[in-house]
Design an enzyme around this catalytic site. Structure first.
Site, PDB file in Angstrom:
ATOM      1  N   TYR A  95       0.842  -1.191   0.000  1.00 27.88           N
ATOM      2  CA  TYR A  95       0.000   0.000   0.000  1.00 27.88           C
ATOM      3  C   TYR A  95       0.875   1.237   0.000  1.00 27.88           C
ATOM      4  O   TYR A  95       1.849   1.313   0.749  1.00 27.88           O
ATOM      5  CB  TYR A  95      -0.888   0.008   1.254  1.00 27.88           C
ATOM      6  CG  TYR A  95      -1.694   1.278   1.417  1.00 27.88           C
ATOM      7  CD1 TYR A  95      -3.013   1.355   0.984  1.00 27.88           C
ATOM      8  CD2 TYR A  95      -1.126   2.415   1.993  1.00 27.88           C
ATOM      9  CE1 TYR A  95      -3.743   2.528   1.114  1.00 27.88           C
ATOM     10  CE2 TYR A  95      -1.853   3.593   2.126  1.00 27.88           C
ATOM     11  CZ  TYR A  95      -3.157   3.640   1.681  1.00 27.88           C
ATOM     12  OH  TYR A  95      -3.876   4.795   1.811  1.00 27.88           O
ATOM     13  N   GLU A 134      -3.501   7.539  -4.078  1.00 26.31           N
ATOM     14  CA  GLU A 134      -3.501   6.273  -3.336  1.00 26.31           C
ATOM     15  C   GLU A 134      -3.336   5.117  -4.310  1.00 26.31           C
ATOM     16  O   GLU A 134      -4.072   5.024  -5.296  1.00 26.31           O
ATOM     17  CB  GLU A 134      -4.803   6.116  -2.539  1.00 26.31           C
ATOM     18  CG  GLU A 134      -4.791   4.894  -1.628  1.00 26.31           C
ATOM     19  CD  GLU A 134      -6.084   4.741  -0.830  1.00 26.31           C
ATOM     20  OE1 GLU A 134      -7.161   4.684  -1.456  1.00 26.31           O
ATOM     21  OE2 GLU A 134      -6.004   4.691   0.409  1.00 26.31           O
TER      22      GLU A 134
END
Ligand code: GDP
Ligand code: MN
Length: 388
Positions: free
Chosen positions: A109, A199
């Site tokens: 991530y 993101e």
């Protein structure tokens, strides 16, 4: 302004952030054709909507055969997509991204946001990719790594090493340099494009040691859009609430909520306080609407129309403290709106401040049916009584 995944990935490509080859399509036919021109297996069909959590809701499908792409695309375009973030009614899917599937070794991530506490861009990195980051934060906060950036120096290579060398198990040696390069480019793209969010979840490594952004989410700061003319066409109003789009066009700060009391207020603070007293009186606001200090009659009219267009609204509370916005301007705006749209629900008015007598006179002589409240508490109680 939120971007679609395919739009964010187009920008990533321009910034040399590696993404899978892919094509945006709007029909099943186009999807089948796209699949034949992309390398597989597998092929991936991805719904392009602003809501996240598509994977679990059936909005991301990894297919082993090219001839499965068309039918999968057809189903996705036909049926509303329901995810954790869409609400039970789901959202209509207008566009799909067809991609060549990536052979995934590990899912990580990575994101960049402005951290309000330090008032700096901050990179967030975690080995728990592919899951919701909120869940990781709740269950294993120690696995969320952060580096905050001094704008005077920009992103520094040691910061990339700080993040990368804290992974356990470690990143394969051949992936370290590409990962460092990617982090640097994410920071550059973030600042150059005036993003408020980038993101990448998951950011994957492949068995060959490549680093690829398999998903991409990006938002641009609305206040900086004036200096990014090239990004303005990326706005997709179909993804937004139609009443919010209308409000935006008239510079009104309007957010739809779940209740049934329409509220028109000037000033964000007073609007928040008004929502609080409505709740305290046992009712639920249908919206947040701050018409702002500089609202003119036209804006008041539009704001009132927007509230009236919301068919869940059972009563309306106008709570104005006239400062820069004069009460007579407010009253004229309300009257103009009432002439265009039928007011079929009870209206409660609380006016105070500049030109308040003139404002009250205008309303009193208008023939409009409304109740006057002497203060905020009474206004909230009156409006709550209409719906109880
Ligand atoms: P989201 O659920 O809306 O965040 O959509 P994502 O783009 O993150 O996709 C969800 C999941 O689908 C990912 O975490 C991956 O596990 C899987 N996925 C997406 N693209 C690929 C791909 O190219 N290859 C493989 N093997 N899996 C993929
Ligand atoms: Mn994702």
């Amino acid at each position: 302004m939120k971007l679609h995944e395919y739009q964010a990935k187009d920008l990533f490509r321009q910034w040399n952030i590696p993404v899978p080859a892919g094509q945006m399509v709007t029909s099943a036919d186009e999807a089948s054709r796209a699949a034949t021109s992309l390398t597989g297996p597998p092929w991936v069909v991805k719904a392009q909507v602003h809501a996240g959590g598509r994977g679990k809701g059936g909005g991301v499908q990894v297919l082993k055969q090219a001839d499965q792409v068309g039918p999968a695309a057809e189903r996705m375009l036909e049926k509303a997509l329901v995810t954790k973030q869409t609400g039970p009614a789901g959202v209509h899917v207008h566009q799909l991204l067809i991609e060549e599937g990536i052979d995934i070794d590990r899912e990580l991530y990575l994101s960049m946001v402005i951290d309000r506490a330090s008032a700096r861009p901050t990179m967030i990195f975690s080995q728990e990719g592919g899951m919701e980051i909120e869940e990781v934060a709740a269950q294993s906060p120690n696995l969320i790594l952060k580096e905050s950036i001094d704008p005077a120096t920009g992103w520094m290579p040691y910061q990339a090493r700080n993040l990368i060398f804290r992974l356990n198990p470690p990143l394969p040696q051949e992936a370290v340099r590409p990962m460092m390069a990617l982090m640097d480019r994410v920071y550059r793209a973030f600042t150059a494009l005036d993003a408020s969010l980038i993101e990448i979840n998951p950011l994957v490594t492949t068995p060959a040691g490549q680093v690829v952004a398999v998903d991409a989410k990006m938002s641009i700061d609305d206040n900086a859009l004036y200096r990014h003319k090239e990004l303005q066409p990326l706005d997709d109003p179909r993804e937004k609430d139609p009443l919010e789009v209308m409000a935006e066009a008239h510079n009104l700060n309007y957010i739809r909520l779940d209740g049934n009391i329409g509220a028109m207020v000037n000033g964000a603070g007073l609007a928040m306080a008004t929502m609080d007293v409505i709740k305290l009186a046992g009712a639920e606001p249908a919206n947040f609407l701050d018409v702002g200090g500089g609202a003119n009659e036209e804006m008041i009219t539009r704001g009132f129309e927007i509230i009236l267009k919301d068919d869940r609204v059972r009563a309306i509370l106008i709570n104005i403290f006239g400062g820069i916005l004069r009460c007579d301007v407010l009253a004229r705006g309300v009257l103009a709106a009432a002439k265009k749209v039928d007011i079929s629900v009870p209206l409660i008015v609380r006016l105070e401040g500049t030109n308040v007598e003139e404002g009250r006179d205008i309303l009193n002589q208008s023939g409009l049916d409304f109740l006057v409240a002497k203060d905020m508490a009474e206004a909230a109680q009156l409006v709550a009584k209409q719906v109880s």
